[in-house]
Write an enzyme that holds these catalytic residues in place. Structure first.
Site, mmCIF file in Angstrom:
data_model
loop_
_atom_site.group_PDB
_atom_site.id
_atom_site.type_symbol
_atom_site.label_atom_id
_atom_site.label_comp_id
_atom_site.label_asym_id
_atom_site.label_seq_id
_atom_site.Cartn_x
_atom_site.Cartn_y
_atom_site.Cartn_z
ATOM 1 N N GLY A 16 0.833 -1.202 0.000
ATOM 2 C CA GLY A 16 0.000 0.000 0.000
ATOM 3 C C GLY A 16 0.862 1.244 0.000
ATOM 4 N N CYS A 17 0.319 2.308 0.509
ATOM 5 C CA CYS A 17 1.009 3.602 0.530
ATOM 6 C C CYS A 17 2.386 3.470 1.181
ATOM 7 C CB CYS A 17 0.169 4.615 1.307
ATOM 8 S SG CYS A 17 0.990 6.203 1.508
ATOM 9 N N PHE A 18 3.417 3.901 0.472
ATOM 10 C CA PHE A 18 4.760 3.752 1.022
ATOM 11 C C PHE A 18 4.989 4.625 2.243
ATOM 12 C CE2 PHE A 18 6.060 5.974 -3.194
ATOM 13 C CZ PHE A 18 5.637 7.228 -2.778
#
Length: 172
Positions: A16-18
């Site tokens: 997902g979002c880093f």
């Protein structure tokens, strides 16, 4: 900031979002650096906007440089499974789409075998009602994300914390 080391290996993980993938790894002794970036696609040196469009084939990921005598690849995988949703191939938490898909990108046959064994053990553990669908793929080029994405949890802690709460990630 990269810490100095004489022995190091690299792991590449997507969940997902880093922004939310950096801090959980950055806190461990033996982790020298965690870099936000893009991998798994076909565009050379993509931008954040290009990756988010879904047209490049990339996913947001982190590149972790670590000392295996202090923290093992298996330990990194154990952390990874606790901060991602391995049953959701279409994104992670509030973030949807292929650029947020989960993945383990191995750099050699040993990492591949360890990742497959770890995934198999998790799938057989009964922890999830759904099958573990995280892809395990040979690593290709990793492109560092723009500087403003690096160490975001440190640069803008209030924004990071608000985003993390809204993401649903901590309800797992």
């Amino acid at each position: 900031m990269t810490k100095q080391t004489t022995q190091q290996e690299t792991a590449i993980l997507a969940g997902g979002c880093f922004w939310c993938m950096v801090k959980p790894f950055d806190q461990w002794e033996g982790v020298h650096s965690v870099t936000s970036g893009y991998t798994g696609g076909h565009t050379v040196n993509p931008t954040y906007e290009e990756v988010c469009s879904g047209e490049t084939g990339h996913t947001e990921a982190v590149k972790i440089v670590f000392n295996p005598s202090k923290i093992s690849y298996e330990q990194l995988l154990d952390i990874y499974w606790t901060i991602s949703d391995p049953t959701d191939a279409d994104g992670q938490f509030i973030n949807r789409g292929s650029s947020y898909r989960p993945g383990i990108f191995y750099l050699n046959d040993e990492q591949k075998a360890k990742a497959e064994a770890s995934k198999r053990a998790l799938d057989q553990s009964g922890r999830y009602d759904e099958p573990v669908v995280t892809e395990i793929t040979a690593a290709g080029p990793f492109y560092d994300a723009e500087e403003y994405h690096q160490d975001f949890y440190q640069k803008d802690p209030e924004h990071y914390q608000a985003y993390r709460i809204r993401s649903g990630r901590d309800q797992v």
